[in-house]
Design an enzyme around this catalytic site. Structure first.
Site, PDB file in Angstrom:
ATOM      1  N   ARG A  25       0.757  -1.470   0.120  1.00 26.41           N
ATOM      2  CA  ARG A  25      -0.290  -0.171   0.139  1.00 26.41           C
ATOM      3  C   ARG A  25       0.562   1.225   0.066  1.00 26.41           C
ATOM      4  O   ARG A  25       0.091   2.581   0.280  1.00 26.41           O
ATOM      5  CB  ARG A  25      -1.239  -0.231   1.752  1.00 26.41           C
ATOM      6  CG  ARG A  25      -2.064  -1.177   0.743  1.00 26.41           C
ATOM      7  CD  ARG A  25      -2.926  -0.344   0.206  1.00 26.41           C
ATOM      8  NE  ARG A  25      -4.104  -2.039   0.447  1.00 26.41           N
ATOM      9  CZ  ARG A  25      -5.642  -1.712   0.527  1.00 26.41           C
ATOM     10  NH1 ARG A  25      -5.919  -1.086   2.347  1.00 26.41           N
ATOM     11  NH2 ARG A  25      -6.022  -2.897   0.882  1.00 26.41           N
ATOM     12  N   ARG A  29      -3.283   6.800   1.524  1.00 26.91           N
ATOM     13  CA  ARG A  29      -3.726   7.477   2.038  1.00 26.91           C
ATOM     14  C   ARG A  29      -2.877   8.238   2.497  1.00 26.91           C
ATOM     15  O   ARG A  29      -3.183   9.352   2.970  1.00 26.91           O
ATOM     16  CB  ARG A  29      -5.733   7.449   2.292  1.00 26.91           C
ATOM     17  CG  ARG A  29      -6.593   6.943   1.891  1.00 26.91           C
ATOM     18  CD  ARG A  29      -7.717   6.762   2.078  1.00 26.91           C
ATOM     19  NE  ARG A  29      -7.341   5.501   2.438  1.00 26.91           N
ATOM     20  CZ  ARG A  29      -7.916   4.215   2.905  1.00 26.91           C
ATOM     21  NH1 ARG A  29      -9.722   4.067   3.386  1.00 26.91           N
ATOM     22  NH2 ARG A  29      -7.504   2.823   2.802  1.00 26.91           N
ATOM     23  N   ARG A  38      -7.208  11.444  -6.024  1.00 27.01           N
ATOM     24  CA  ARG A  38      -7.498  10.663  -5.712  1.00 27.01           C
ATOM     25  C   ARG A  38      -9.321  11.316  -5.526  1.00 27.01           C
ATOM     26  O   ARG A  38      -9.781  11.128  -6.445  1.00 27.01           O
ATOM     27  CB  ARG A  38      -7.894  10.060  -4.298  1.00 27.01           C
ATOM     28  CG  ARG A  38      -8.462   7.755  -4.528  1.00 27.01           C
ATOM     29  CD  ARG A  38      -9.091   7.821  -2.874  1.00 27.01           C
ATOM     30  NE  ARG A  38     -10.053   8.471  -2.583  1.00 27.01           N
ATOM     31  CZ  ARG A  38     -10.756   7.754  -1.484  1.00 27.01           C
ATOM     32  NH1 ARG A  38     -10.414   7.467  -1.243  1.00 27.01           N
ATOM     33  NH2 ARG A  38     -11.927   8.059  -1.467  1.00 27.01           N
ATOM     34  N   ASP A  75      -6.768  -3.262  -8.138  1.00 25.34           N
ATOM     35  CA  ASP A  75      -7.437  -3.478  -6.681  1.00 25.34           C
ATOM     36  C   ASP A  75      -7.658  -5.124  -6.371  1.00 25.34           C
ATOM     37  O   ASP A  75      -8.128  -5.176  -7.814  1.00 25.34           O
ATOM     38  CB  ASP A  75      -8.445  -3.573  -5.368  1.00 25.34           C
ATOM     39  CG  ASP A  75      -8.823  -3.878  -4.436  1.00 25.34           C
ATOM     40  OD1 ASP A  75      -8.535  -2.975  -3.330  1.00 25.34           O
ATOM     41  OD2 ASP A  75      -9.560  -4.260  -4.104  1.00 25.34           O
ATOM     42  N   TYR A 152     -14.651 -11.953  -0.098  1.00 25.88           N
ATOM     43  CA  TYR A 152     -15.294 -10.618  -0.538  1.00 25.88           C
ATOM     44  C   TYR A 152     -16.390 -11.329  -1.395  1.00 25.88           C
ATOM     45  O   TYR A 152     -17.525 -10.758  -1.397  1.00 25.88           O
ATOM     46  CB  TYR A 152     -14.116 -10.330  -0.993  1.00 25.88           C
ATOM     47  CG  TYR A 152     -13.422  -9.714  -0.101  1.00 25.88           C
ATOM     48  CD1 TYR A 152     -14.013  -8.954   0.601  1.00 25.88           C
ATOM     49  CD2 TYR A 152     -11.891  -9.992  -0.175  1.00 25.88           C
ATOM     50  CE1 TYR A 152     -12.373  -7.731   1.654  1.00 25.88           C
ATOM     51  CE2 TYR A 152     -11.408  -9.847   0.538  1.00 25.88           C
ATOM     52  CZ  TYR A 152     -11.861  -8.641   1.944  1.00 25.88           C
ATOM     53  OH  TYR A 152     -10.574  -8.404   2.207  1.00 25.88           O
TER      54      TYR A 152
HETATM   55  O1  CP3 Z   1      -0.046  -1.612  -2.138  1.00 27.82           O
HETATM   56  C1  CP3 Z   1      -0.140  -0.740  -3.584  1.00 27.82           C
HETATM   57  O2  CP3 Z   1       0.168   0.396  -2.938  1.00 27.82           O
HETATM   58  C2  CP3 Z   1      -1.069  -1.575  -4.591  1.00 27.82           C
HETATM   59  C3  CP3 Z   1      -2.489  -1.194  -4.542  1.00 27.82           C
HETATM   60  C4  CP3 Z   1      -2.939  -2.393  -3.621  1.00 27.82           C
HETATM   61  C5  CP3 Z   1      -4.492  -1.645  -3.025  1.00 27.82           C
HETATM   62  N1  CP3 Z   1      -5.263  -2.696  -2.579  1.00 27.82           N
HETATM   63  C6  CP3 Z   1      -5.286  -0.329  -3.351  1.00 27.82           C
HETATM   64  C7  CP3 Z   1      -6.407  -0.020  -2.402  1.00 27.82           C
HETATM   65  C8  CP3 Z   1      -3.324  -3.081  -3.145  1.00 27.82           C
HETATM   66  C9  CP3 Z   1      -1.816  -4.227  -3.460  1.00 27.82           C
HETATM   67  C10 CP3 Z   1      -4.520  -3.600  -2.813  1.00 27.82           C
HETATM   68  C11 CP3 Z   1      -4.627  -5.084  -2.219  1.00 27.82           C
HETATM   69  C12 CP3 Z   1      -5.900  -5.536  -1.039  1.00 27.82           C
HETATM   70  N2  CP3 Z   1      -7.656  -4.917  -1.716  1.00 27.82           N
HETATM   71  C13 CP3 Z   1      -6.064  -6.385  -0.897  1.00 27.82           C
HETATM   72  C14 CP3 Z   1      -4.491  -7.475  -0.716  1.00 27.82           C
HETATM   73  C15 CP3 Z   1      -3.905  -7.201   0.178  1.00 27.82           C
HETATM   74  C16 CP3 Z   1      -5.040  -7.172   1.822  1.00 27.82           C
HETATM   75  O3  CP3 Z   1      -4.201  -4.892   1.493  1.00 27.82           O
HETATM   76  O4  CP3 Z   1      -4.653  -7.351   2.404  1.00 27.82           O
HETATM   77  C17 CP3 Z   1      -8.099  -6.530  -0.090  1.00 27.82           C
HETATM   78  C18 CP3 Z   1      -8.265  -7.811   0.690  1.00 27.82           C
HETATM   79  C19 CP3 Z   1      -7.972  -5.663  -0.550  1.00 27.82           C
HETATM   80  C20 CP3 Z   1      -9.255  -5.293  -0.676  1.00 27.82           C
HETATM   81  C21 CP3 Z   1      -9.494  -3.976  -0.459  1.00 27.82           C
HETATM   82  N3  CP3 Z   1      -9.571  -2.913  -1.719  1.00 27.82           N
HETATM   83  C22 CP3 Z   1     -10.133  -3.330   1.522  1.00 27.82           C
HETATM   84  C23 CP3 Z   1     -11.031  -4.610   2.416  1.00 27.82           C
HETATM   85  C24 CP3 Z   1     -10.460  -2.288   1.004  1.00 27.82           C
HETATM   86  C25 CP3 Z   1     -11.156  -1.520   2.103  1.00 27.82           C
HETATM   87  C26 CP3 Z   1      -9.744  -1.101   2.967  1.00 27.82           C
HETATM   88  C27 CP3 Z   1      -8.843   0.063   2.971  1.00 27.82           C
HETATM   89  O5  CP3 Z   1      -8.088   0.179   3.137  1.00 27.82           O
HETATM   90  O6  CP3 Z   1      -9.935   0.989   2.359  1.00 27.82           O
HETATM   91  C28 CP3 Z   1      -9.510  -1.591   0.079  1.00 27.82           C
HETATM   92  C29 CP3 Z   1      -9.024  -0.397  -0.775  1.00 27.82           C
HETATM   93  C30 CP3 Z   1      -8.654   0.012  -1.070  1.00 27.82           C
HETATM   94  N4  CP3 Z   1      -7.054  -0.941  -1.848  1.00 27.82           N
HETATM   95  C31 CP3 Z   1      -7.134   1.802  -0.640  1.00 27.82           C
HETATM   96  C32 CP3 Z   1      -6.343   1.471  -1.794  1.00 27.82           C
HETATM   97  C33 CP3 Z   1      -5.215   2.708  -1.751  1.00 27.82           C
HETATM   98  C34 CP3 Z   1      -7.719   1.845  -0.045  1.00 27.82           C
HETATM   99  C35 CP3 Z   1      -8.997   3.427  -0.868  1.00 27.82           C
HETATM  100  C36 CP3 Z   1      -8.788   4.717  -0.671  1.00 27.82           C
HETATM  101  O7  CP3 Z   1      -8.048   5.486  -1.709  1.00 27.82           O
HETATM  102  O8  CP3 Z   1      -9.959   4.733  -0.598  1.00 27.82           O
END
Ligand code: CP3
Length: 343
Positions: A25, A29, A38, A75, A152
């Site tokens: 990540r 944010r 964003r 994602d 999910y």
């Molecule tokens: O790592 C990186 O920077 C690359 C991008 C990336 C994102 N999600 C961007 C993201 C990667 C590799 C993921 C993987 C992901 N997504 C996983 C596996 C890794 C982990 O964290 O366990 C999972 C389970 C998801 C599903 C997901 N996406 C959830 C549960 C959420 C909401 C939780 C949260 O942190 O808000 C997301 C949103 C998400 N994916 C964000 C980002 C930057 C935040 C969204 C935003 O900008 O509001």
């Protein structure tokens, strides 16, 4: 080229004086420039599907910190969407999806040939990044592992214990396995297209692998990873794969050998000393600083970073967090961590 890129060198088993470093990540944010882009995109999914802006946020942490790898901004839930599920994000809460719980739901998923309609913008992001990244920076593509993606799709949201997925597994194993199979096939195609577009490494995120016990871990975490890795390596000889069976505990032991992964990513629930003895003996490991240090900082961050580097210094290692950096992290703490690794 593996000759110049430190991350690729670690993945081929080389022990480096200074481990390559990136962060799960890392585009997120906690960075003001991410929040600005964003806002420009409108919402999270619009950002994922906008190749120019997705490439821009992927590059932001590379410019700011000079990480050794960039991870594609996307994602894991885009694959369910490409298979036909509805997907949206509720601000402050997380993802929501239409649920898949019946044999008819699985049958109604789109055929594999149709998923790229949705996913084409992601391949375009990869192509832009392959052009724009500095020569020393490795480009990592990724997908969710089938079990984690299925949790999910079945629940329609994130769940603390993956209860709905475990319940379907018990109640209707045929439907559960059919869903896992569909996701496995889609994941192979999706990652293969990312590799064709220029991804140099791919990572499989099995964030909820830890809730699979015993035989279920073998069938639903290990076997799908093995199948995906075998298919990718058959199509793209030599492509390195990082597997992240998060919170696998003792199941981390032997996971790389059993699946063909070139590297196992470790969460921070296992100690680095234990992992060096039990997991790094088989090859490269990635990890595993607790993400909380990016919030709390101080001397503990520096000490813990150095302890992890020292623990893994006898073998191939990629420095990373044990899970994603959180939105409340201080960007200055990221620089402190990098200085402690490279210092
Ligand atoms: O790592 C990186 O920077 C690359 C991008 C990336 C994102 N999600 C961007 C993201 C990667 C590799 C993921 C993987 C992901 N997504 C996983 C596996 C890794 C982990 O964290 O366990 C999972 C389970 C998801 C599903 C997901 N996406 C959830 C549960 C959420 C909401 C939780 C949260 O942190 O808000 C997301 C949103 C998400 N994916 C964000 C980002 C930057 C935040 C969204 C935003 O900008 O509001």
């Amino acid at each position: 080229m593996a000759g110049t890129k430190t991350l690729l060198r670690a993945l081929t088993g080389e022990t480096l004086d200074v481990p390559p470093i990136w962060m799960m990540r890392q585009a997120g944010r906690y960075l003001p420039e991410y929040r600005a882009t964003r806002a420009k995109a409108g919402d999270f999914l619009s950002l994922c599907y906008n190749p120019e802006l997705a490439a821009e946020v992927t590059l932001q942490p590379i410019r700011r910190y000079g990480f050794d790898a960039a991870i594609l901004f996307a994602d894991i839930l885009l694959v369910p969407q490409a298979l036909g599920a509805d997907l949206w994000f509720v601000t402050g809460e997380g993802p929501r999806l239409s649920t898949i719980t019946t044999p008819e739901d699985v049958t109604a998923l789109k055929p594999l040939s149709d998923i790229h309609e949705t996913l084409n913008p992601i391949y375009e992001t990869v192509r832009i990044l392959a052009q724009e990244l500095p020569a020393e920076t490795t480009l990592i593509g990724f997908a969710g592992a089938p079990w984690t993606v299925a949790t999910y799709m079945i629940a329609g949201r994130g769940t603390p214990d993956q209860g709905p997925a475990h319940a379907l597994m018990q109640a209707d194993r045929v439907t559960f396995e059919a869903l896992l199979h569909r996701i496995t096939e889609a994941t192979i195609d999706y990652l293969s297209c990312q590799i064709d577009a220029g991804a140099e490494v791919v990572k499989l995120f099995d964030s909820w692998a830890g809730s699979l016990k015993g035989e279920d871990f073998t069938k639903y975490a290990l076997d799908p990873a093995r199948q995906i890795i075998a298919a990718l390596k058959a199509k793209h000889p030599g492509i390195p794969v990082i597997a992240f069976p998060r919170e696998a505990g003792d199941h981390y032991i032997g996971f790389a050998k059993a699946t063909g992964a070139d590297c196992v990513a470790l969460d921070n629930s296992v100690s680095a000393d234990w992992a060096a003895r039990n997991v790094q003996v088989d090859g490269c490991v990635q990890g595993n600083l607790a993400p909380g240090h990016m919030v709390t900082g101080g001397q503990a961050l520096v000490d813990e970073t150095k302890r992890i580097v020292a623990a893994f210094s006898k073998g191939p290692h990629i420095f990373n967090l044990g899970h994603g950096i959180t939105p409340d992290a201080d960007p200055d703490n990221v620089q402190r961590m990098i200085d402690a690794v490279r210092g």
